[in-house]
Write a protein that holds these residues in place. Sequence first.
Motif, mmCIF file in Angstrom:
data_model
loop_
_atom_site.group_PDB
_atom_site.id
_atom_site.type_symbol
_atom_site.label_atom_id
_atom_site.label_comp_id
_atom_site.label_asym_id
_atom_site.label_seq_id
_atom_site.Cartn_x
_atom_site.Cartn_y
_atom_site.Cartn_z
ATOM 1 N N LEU A 127 -63.542 -53.540 29.155
ATOM 2 C CA LEU A 127 -63.001 -53.490 27.725
ATOM 3 C C LEU A 127 -65.138 -53.219 27.302
ATOM 4 C CD1 LEU A 127 -62.088 -57.322 27.425
ATOM 5 C CD2 LEU A 127 -61.133 -54.643 27.881
ATOM 6 N N THR B 110 -63.266 -62.643 23.282
ATOM 7 C CA THR B 110 -62.328 -62.753 25.373
ATOM 8 C C THR B 110 -62.633 -63.010 26.506
ATOM 9 O OG1 THR B 110 -62.902 -59.645 24.640
ATOM 10 C CG2 THR B 110 -63.126 -60.438 26.534
ATOM 11 N N SER C 222 -53.993 -57.314 23.466
ATOM 12 C CA SER C 222 -54.473 -59.062 23.346
ATOM 13 C C SER C 222 -53.600 -60.096 23.036
ATOM 14 C CB SER C 222 -55.522 -59.674 22.557
ATOM 15 O OG SER C 222 -56.709 -58.224 22.142
ATOM 16 N N CYS D 276 -62.844 -54.327 19.723
ATOM 17 C CA CYS D 276 -62.794 -54.277 21.398
ATOM 18 C C CYS D 276 -62.312 -52.387 21.999
ATOM 19 C CB CYS D 276 -61.816 -54.876 21.874
ATOM 20 S SG CYS D 276 -62.898 -55.129 23.726
ATOM 21 N N THR E 220 -66.844 -52.942 23.657
ATOM 22 C CA THR E 220 -67.054 -54.086 22.316
ATOM 23 C C THR E 220 -68.233 -53.310 21.977
ATOM 24 O OG1 THR E 220 -67.475 -56.117 23.874
ATOM 25 C CG2 THR E 220 -67.759 -56.282 21.636
ATOM 26 N N ARG F 242 -56.080 -57.904 27.147
ATOM 27 C CA ARG F 242 -57.639 -58.636 26.915
ATOM 28 C C ARG F 242 -56.758 -60.334 26.128
ATOM 29 N NH1 ARG F 242 -60.272 -58.355 21.872
ATOM 30 N NH2 ARG F 242 -62.397 -59.683 21.855
ATOM 31 N N CYS G 15 -67.361 -56.341 30.665
ATOM 32 C CA CYS G 15 -67.728 -55.757 29.235
ATOM 33 C C CYS G 15 -68.754 -54.999 29.168
ATOM 34 C CB CYS G 15 -67.942 -57.268 28.297
ATOM 35 S SG CYS G 15 -65.822 -58.362 27.706
ATOM 36 N N VAL H 237 -57.900 -63.408 24.616
ATOM 37 C CA VAL H 237 -58.960 -63.884 23.922
ATOM 38 C C VAL H 237 -58.568 -65.244 23.151
ATOM 39 C CG1 VAL H 237 -59.321 -61.332 23.144
ATOM 40 C CG2 VAL H 237 -57.765 -63.742 21.740
ATOM 41 N N ALA I 44 -63.251 -60.740 33.172
ATOM 42 C CA ALA I 44 -63.149 -58.731 32.039
ATOM 43 C C ALA I 44 -64.755 -58.906 32.388
ATOM 44 C CB ALA I 44 -62.495 -58.893 30.940
#
Length: 598
Positions: A181, A253, A222, A189, A183, A245, A158, A247, A156
Amino acid sequence: MPEPFDTSQPPFDCLTPAQAKQCRQALDVGYFRRGDSLIHAGDTGEQLFIIIKGSVEEVSEEGKEVFSHYTSEDLFDVPALVHGTAKHQYRALEDTLCHLLPAEVFLAIYHSNQDFRDYFETNLQRRQALMVQARQQQNLAEFMLTRIDDSNIQPALCISPTLTIKAATAQMKAERCDCALVTFDDGDCGIITRTNLLHALVLDGYDQSAPVGEVATRPVVSVERGDFLFHAMISMTRQCVKRVRVVDQQGQTAGMLDLPQVLSLFSTHSHVLNLQIARAQTIDELVIAANSQSKLVHTLFNNGIHTRFVMQLIATVNEQIMEKSFRLLVPENYQNQCCMVVMGSEGRGEQVLKTDQDNALILADDLDWPDCQQVMAAFSHTLYQLGYPPCPGNVMVSNPKWVKTASQWQQTVRNLVQSANEQSVMDLAILADSQAIAGDLSLINAIQTPLHEALSDNMLALNTFVRPALAFRVPLTVFGSLKSSKEGLDIKKGGIFPIVHGVRTMSLEKGITETNTFERLAQLAQLGTLADETAENLSEALKLFIRLRLRQQLRGEQQSNRLDVADLPSSERDLLRHGLHVVKKFKQSLAFHYHVRD
């Protein structure tokens, strides 16, 4: 009932429980001595015969012509039951024991059960389709039990919410991501996609200097690493999103999953392999990806995926591996001045498991590349590291014979056509399946154009070219049954090669540039060169032969072309026998068309 009867085998596996019970209750057992006639030509169909043990031959009324041979688990004579009269005579070749199903019971099931009735259609394509359908198994179950882990999630990207839309777009492009993503400081997120950014700039009036935090969508749906992929797909469906997403246990993440990837994992588990190949930066990384290929083939085959789809997918993966090897090994300034070519089953897109290397290189006429041969030797060695064995005939770029300039290749093809000896025919057959995979793909015309110009409608040259397709006998006895030695039935020589080379010959005659046998068959049928039914049956026979060979190879005999006929169920022996009869008729038509006499 004197003997137990297994209704789990085709075509009885498609009976309803009531029909299966009716069948078992109605069955009787008959014993016939060697030489006994079970059915005479002209008899009314009174019962279906299902052989328990022994063998029976089907012959003409006068007994001079043998049509077929039946053994354990085979059944006959359905046409007599359906149409009321037997056309041929059936006699026992040895003491034979049969289940006997009364005509009225068979016909009642036949007319009320569509799947059961369809099995007895004589069209090979329809019968094989039913077999494939019967073998469809736990693809969904396997997918439901597959967990989200590092092997299937994507990295990902970020970014900070203060990053500008312009800077975020540039970073996504540089890292080849279609989403990122965002943050936030509060631990929340969000997500931005190319669509988000486009709408923000075009529809909502945002400036390129605006922070992405203002246009990000949140919260992000997520899922946890270690959860089931099936749950990820359910979450996407319920939330109407294409991405989730991933996690870890601490809520941090770990990566991303998108819907096309999940669907790909659901159907073939091939997407991970494609990503590994694309991301490989070294030969060692490429080796790791290539080693996953056999697992992919096992997964596809065990999940009942259609044989031709497996071939197309694996051919694509092989091309990606070889094209990546080319780009890693060939200096960049030479890559657009040469063309890497694959041939043989790889060139036709019909390779499933990794087989011998068959490749060549075409150089631009004005290219000055002093180290070419050293690089090509390294390329062949790299393919060996990736699991592609060296070609026993040395048809590889490490052999200078298979590395030439465009002009040299043009002259080589013309010389081979004029030579018309055994070796030149073999080389022409190899070149006829050439497929460009890397570099300047247009250079392939140096081989294909003179080849088609020289052989199109050249019946004299094609008379010699077609002969290898007629060289091997179809493994059928004079009685029409399967003929197998102690080593097994050689399905490559007896079935696959006659179709492939025969269709190759006809395609060259008609100027067809396709290299794939199935595409060639389709075009030959479209041109009227082959009847639709003939092309269809040849296509289905070839798929059957490849599938049977692949299954045996996956059991550990990777290089074997020999089938253990005794190990095949009755239904597949019947299909194999049918397919080989298709090949026999095709070879007869080839010999007639190209005026080849023994």
